[in-house]
Design an enzyme around this catalytic site. Structure first.
Site, mmCIF file in Angstrom:
data_model
loop_
_atom_site.group_PDB
_atom_site.id
_atom_site.type_symbol
_atom_site.label_atom_id
_atom_site.label_comp_id
_atom_site.label_asym_id
_atom_site.label_seq_id
_atom_site.Cartn_x
_atom_site.Cartn_y
_atom_site.Cartn_z
ATOM 1 N N HIS A 246 0.707 -2.897 -3.419
ATOM 2 C CA HIS A 246 0.557 -3.695 -2.199
ATOM 3 C C HIS A 246 -0.529 -3.175 -1.250
ATOM 4 O O HIS A 246 -1.421 -3.894 -0.849
ATOM 5 C CB HIS A 246 1.881 -3.709 -1.412
ATOM 6 C CG HIS A 246 3.096 -3.992 -2.212
ATOM 7 N ND1 HIS A 246 3.532 -5.273 -2.537
ATOM 8 C CD2 HIS A 246 4.019 -3.141 -2.756
ATOM 9 C CE1 HIS A 246 4.658 -5.185 -3.230
ATOM 10 N NE2 HIS A 246 4.970 -3.934 -3.386
HETATM 11 O O1 RIB Z 1 7.069 -4.009 0.599
HETATM 12 C C1 RIB Z 1 5.983 -3.221 0.199
HETATM 13 C C2 RIB Z 1 5.612 -2.229 1.268
HETATM 14 O O2 RIB Z 1 6.734 -1.392 1.553
HETATM 15 C C3 RIB Z 1 4.490 -1.272 0.849
HETATM 16 O O3 RIB Z 1 3.736 -0.911 1.966
HETATM 17 C C4 RIB Z 1 5.233 -0.075 0.339
HETATM 18 O O4 RIB Z 1 4.469 1.138 0.456
HETATM 19 C C5 RIB Z 1 6.395 -0.036 1.276
HETATM 20 O O5 RIB Z 1 5.963 0.592 2.475
#
Ligand code: RIB
Ligand code: CA
Length: 317
Positions: A246
């Site tokens: 992500h």
């Molecule tokens: O939902 C994904 C996010 O939550 C990303 O930033 C991961 O590192 C967690 O922080």
């Protein structure tokens, strides 16, 4: 001229890939990183951030420790985060001189933005606690933030609950303050990150780069694929298992905005509900009568994402 950026991170495995991408990209100047409570406790998110810069030979990137709990919520359970991130990242202890800067991250964010010429993009990829605290403590910083590129949110489906994405869910009050702060906001939600997966084959190509960043990224991608396959299996790429990375997509979106497909819509955050606490409520049909406040990404260019990771993480400090 490289774009100046500050990353606010809850370093975890995808934050680590984001930090390396931001530090090594020739198109970015990473001004510094601020840690926040999120994937794991502030002690680990801070130490992990230091270890990332130390491992890739960039101990000079300043790291500041931030807030260790959500603004309002008490005793939040992290759920699947532990399975995908763990506490301490699989990196050696600091040995190249990376060290924590004195002072709190919130104060450093305020000082840095007030002293800037308004050219530092802010990229939070964890819960928005630090960012909300800085805005509340010193609203004038909003005059100096050209854009906030947030990894967070979800429209079609959540990950930590049916309704919400983890970063927003863990501190929904902070997220509500930030999305309504008036600064230009681009949001990189699960709707985008789940369409830009990195596979076991991509991890093999990252490892074959032979660089510290390529090795670390391969390690974290394979850890993520294992964690996702155990908790929320993602579509395979051919026969290859894959997982989202992500936070790195948010950084790549600063380098090349064309990697995302966005819509400028009204977005707000649910802070009162039970089942949908932390949901990013996306008003695609403008039912609220409000103007757009967020450029919300509903798609991403997966091949471009993987090409960018290979190109950038193939570099060394
Ligand atoms: O939902 C994904 C996010 O939550 C990303 O930033 C991961 O590192 C967690 O922080
Ligand atoms: Ca994160």
């Amino acid at each position: 001229m490289p774009t100046k950026v500050i990353l606010d991170v809850d370093t975890g495995t995808d934050d680590a890939v984001a930090l390396m991408t931001a530090a090594l990209s020739p198109d970015l100047e990473l001004v510094g990183a601020t840690s926040v409570n999120g994937n794991t406790s502030i002690e680990y998110t801070t130490e992990n951030t230091l270890r990332v810069f130390d491992f890739i030979g960039m101990p000079e990137v300043p790291v500041y420790r931030g807030i260790d709990r959500p603004l309002v919520r008490m005793d939040v359970k992290r759920g699947m985060a532990a399975r995908i991130h763990g506490d301490m990242l699989d990196l050696p202890p600091v040995s190249n001189g990376a060290r924590l800067q004195p002072g709190n991250a919130v104060d450093w964010l305020i000082e840095t933005y007030l002293a800037s010429s308004g050219d530092i993009v802010l990229c939070p990829v964890g819960p928005l606690t630090n960012i909300a605290m800085a805005i509340v403590k010193e609203p004038r910083i909003l005059e100096f933030i050209p854009e906030i590129v947030i990894m967070g949110g979800a429209h079609d489906h959540g990950n930590i609950t049916a309704s919400a994405e983890f970063n927003i869910w863990l501190d929904p009050e902070a997220a509500r303050i930030v999305v309504n702060c008036g600064a230009p906001i681009r949001m990189v939600p699960l709707d985008a990150t789940h369409r830009a997966l990195v596979s076991t084959d991509d991890a093999a190509r990252l490892r074959a780069l032979g660089t510290p960043a390529g090795e670390a990224a391969a390690r974290f991608v394979l850890q993520r694929i294992d964690g996702y396959d155990a908790t929320q299996p993602m579509p395979r790429r051919g026969d290859a298992l894959a997982a989202p990375v992500h936070d790195a997509l948010a950084v790549c979106a600063i380098i090349d905005p064309s990697i995302l497909t966005t819509e400028h819509i009204p977005v707000d955050v649910e802070v009162h509900a039970d089942l949908s606490l932390g949901r990013t409520v996306c008003d695609f049909r403008f039912r609220s009568g409000k103007p757009g406040n967020v450029h919300f990404a509903m798609d991403a260019d997966e091949p471009k994402f993987n090409r960018m990771l290979l190109e950038i993480l193939g570099r060394s400090a």
